[in-house]
Design a protein around this motif. Structure first.
Motif, PDB file in Angstrom:
ATOM      1  N   GLU A 165       0.825  -1.208   0.000  1.00  0.00           N
ATOM      2  CA  GLU A 165       0.000   0.000   0.000  1.00  0.00           C
ATOM      3  C   GLU A 165       0.862   1.263   0.000  1.00  0.00           C
ATOM      4  N   LYS A 166       1.948   1.242   0.780  1.00  0.00           N
ATOM      5  CA  LYS A 166       2.807   2.430   0.861  1.00  0.00           C
ATOM      6  C   LYS A 166       3.525   2.674  -0.462  1.00  0.00           C
ATOM      7  N   LEU A 167       4.057   1.581  -1.070  1.00  0.00           N
ATOM      8  CA  LEU A 167       4.751   1.737  -2.353  1.00  0.00           C
ATOM      9  C   LEU A 167       3.783   2.212  -3.432  1.00  0.00           C
ATOM     10  N   LYS A 168       2.584   1.676  -3.420  1.00  0.00           N
ATOM     11  CA  LYS A 168       1.567   2.095  -4.395  1.00  0.00           C
ATOM     12  C   LYS A 168       1.259   3.584  -4.243  1.00  0.00           C
ATOM     13  N   GLU A 169       1.124   4.028  -2.991  1.00  0.00           N
ATOM     14  CA  GLU A 169       0.822   5.445  -2.716  1.00  0.00           C
ATOM     15  C   GLU A 169       1.956   6.344  -3.216  1.00  0.00           C
ATOM     16  N   VAL A 170       3.206   5.972  -2.915  1.00  0.00           N
ATOM     17  CA  VAL A 170       4.361   6.776  -3.316  1.00  0.00           C
ATOM     18  C   VAL A 170       4.498   6.794  -4.837  1.00  0.00           C
ATOM     19  N   LEU A 171       4.339   5.635  -5.460  1.00  0.00           N
ATOM     20  CA  LEU A 171       4.485   5.556  -6.917  1.00  0.00           C
ATOM     21  C   LEU A 171       3.426   6.386  -7.630  1.00  0.00           C
TER      22      LEU A 171
END
Length: 462
Positions: A165-171
């Protein structure tokens, strides 16, 4: 003709040429081709060195088959990106480039690639299940969501959880900036890359990149500490791959290649799918033929069978021909004197095979502005006449994966839903950063769920 004379081109100031290229690339290239022919010279920022645009298939064949020691792409040809990194396949040249390409090719082709078919279908069904009958919606965001999920799960091998979820948000913040024009200008012109704090555009980018890198390196370290040979995601396969000397990829190489696959495969595939849905629903006869072919496979067809459908393949090919997401193949830098189309090009000259202009040659594609999938059923084009993924030693390594994903998504959506365009007004192409996409957005309406036996009725109505 002087032996070292460059091809003709506009005599306007390089800044004027850059402005025209950035604001209206298709009309500008077409005007140049009409005036100067299959080869012309532009001087576009940020480098302003002579850039020779070519749309002649024989010359493109020469470019794609010339020894990389004499003509190659990479960082020296202007392929630089603060996001991708210097170990990206796009930035490398020579032996390092050959090594990375060999290591990356197997997971993106053949049986390994086909294994991601069901995952792609499941992700597509999950996203489109949120569509509401009777409501207008923009197709592109849904396609972006599908393509990002496919990359995070099939390429990065992440499963739902905090890191995912965090990587998706940052990307999403990196790939869809709030000020896209400013971000694009910063990436093109290094002089604008100034960190003036967390509120400045470049400062925001650097801090997001830092967060992204922390997450990716944490995932790589976790995989190394807890190896699982049963994993089939592309990151795991990349980590297990070794070169001829038994060396595996470093953490930095893994990071840079993951981001390259993400950037090269996310927005490009999503944009191509948005174009495909537009043309399929803009032309009822295309939609009817496609549904008839899809229905011939029965319910829940094997992804391998979808891959082989001739009319679906032709629709995808024509979508990528008419408005190729990448207007140009990768720059090539002349390393030692080279003659092309009667011009002796000096070392330091940049050569650019022009995908868009080649795809609109009337001698190859009569009525080139019309969407006609039948072109690809009636004739086989050479890799120098049809080149949506570039060519030579720089052909997009994810080509087979992208086409497979495109076909599975189209087949899944069209088999599940009846849709129509919300607006009959023609959609025009527009620059979207470095890419070419639909101007505005492709607005559609879901009119209902679709049963397979509707194909016969729909065909008779056309």
């Amino acid at each position: 003709m002087s032996a070292l004379k460059l091809p003709n081109g506009p005599k306007t100031h390089p800044w004027v040429q850059t402005y025209q290229w950035l604001t209206n690339p298709l009309e500008y290239m077409e005007a140049c081709a009409k005036r100067y022919g299959d080869i012309f010279t532009l001087r576009i920022g940020p480098v302003f060195t002579p850039q020779v645009f070519i749309s002649n298939p024989q010359a493109i064949q020469q470019i794609f088959t010339t020894d990389p020691k004499q003509l190659d792409s990479g960082e020296h040809a202007g392929i630089k990106s603060p996001l991708l990194g210097r170990q990206s396949l796009l930035a490398l040249e020579g032996k390092p480039h050959q090594r990375q390409r060999k290591l990356l090719t197997p997971p993106l082709h053949g049986e390994r690639m086909l294994a991601y078919g069901q995952l792609t279908r499941d992700i597509t069904e999950q996203v489109i299940s949120q569509w509401q009958v009777g409501e207008s919606f923009s197709v592109l965001p849904s396609m972006q969501e599908i393509s990002l999920e496919v990359i995070l799960k099939a390429v990065f091998g992440l499963t739902d959880g905090p890191r995912y979820e965090k990587l998706k948000e940052v990307l999403l913040k990196i790939l869809n900036p709030q000020q896209p024009f400013i971000t694009a200008m910063m990436l093109v012109f290094p002089s604008l890359q100034r960190d003036l704090g967390s509120w400045s555009p470049w400062g925001k980018f650097l801090r997001l990149r830092e967060q992204m890198d922390e997450l990716i390196y944490a995932e790589i370290q976790e995989r190394k500490q807890q190896p699982d040979p049963s994993r089939t995601d592309i990151l795991s396969l990349m980590m297990a791959a070794c070169d001829e000397e038994g060396q595996s990829m470093t953490d930095v190489e893994l990071r840079d290649e993951l981001i390259t696959l993400l950037v090269a495969g996310h927005e490009t595939t999503a944009t191509s799918l948005a174009w495909a849905f537009y043309w399929i629903h803009h032309l009822p006869e295309v939609r009817a033929k496609l549904l008839q072919e899809l229905d011939s496979l029965g319910e829940n067809p094997d992804p391998n069978a979808i891959l082989r459908l001739p009319y679906l393949s032709a629709v995808c090919s024509e979508t990528l021909r008419l408005y190729p997401v990448a207007m140009l193949a990768l720059n090539r830098l002349v390393k030692s004197s080279l003659e092309v189309m009667g011009y002796q090009l000096n070392p330091g000259t940049v050569i650019i095979p022009c995908i868009y202009l080649t795809h609109h040659r009337e001698d190859l594609y009569p009525q080139s502005k019309q969407f006609k999938p039948e072109r690809f059923l009636e004739r086989q084009f050479t890799p120098f006449e049809y080149l949506p993924f570039g060519g030579g030693n720089r052909r997009c390594i994810g080509m087979a994966f992208a086409l497979f994903e495109m076909k599975v998504v189209l087949a899944t959506v069209l088999s599940r839903w009846q849709m129509e365009l919300a607006d009959s007004k023609p959609v025009q192409p527009a620059r979207k950063g470095a890419l070419l996409g639909p101007g505005g957005s492709v607005q559609m309406i879901v009119t209902g769920k679709r049963e397979q036996n509707q194909a016969v009725q729909e065909t008779s109505l056309v």
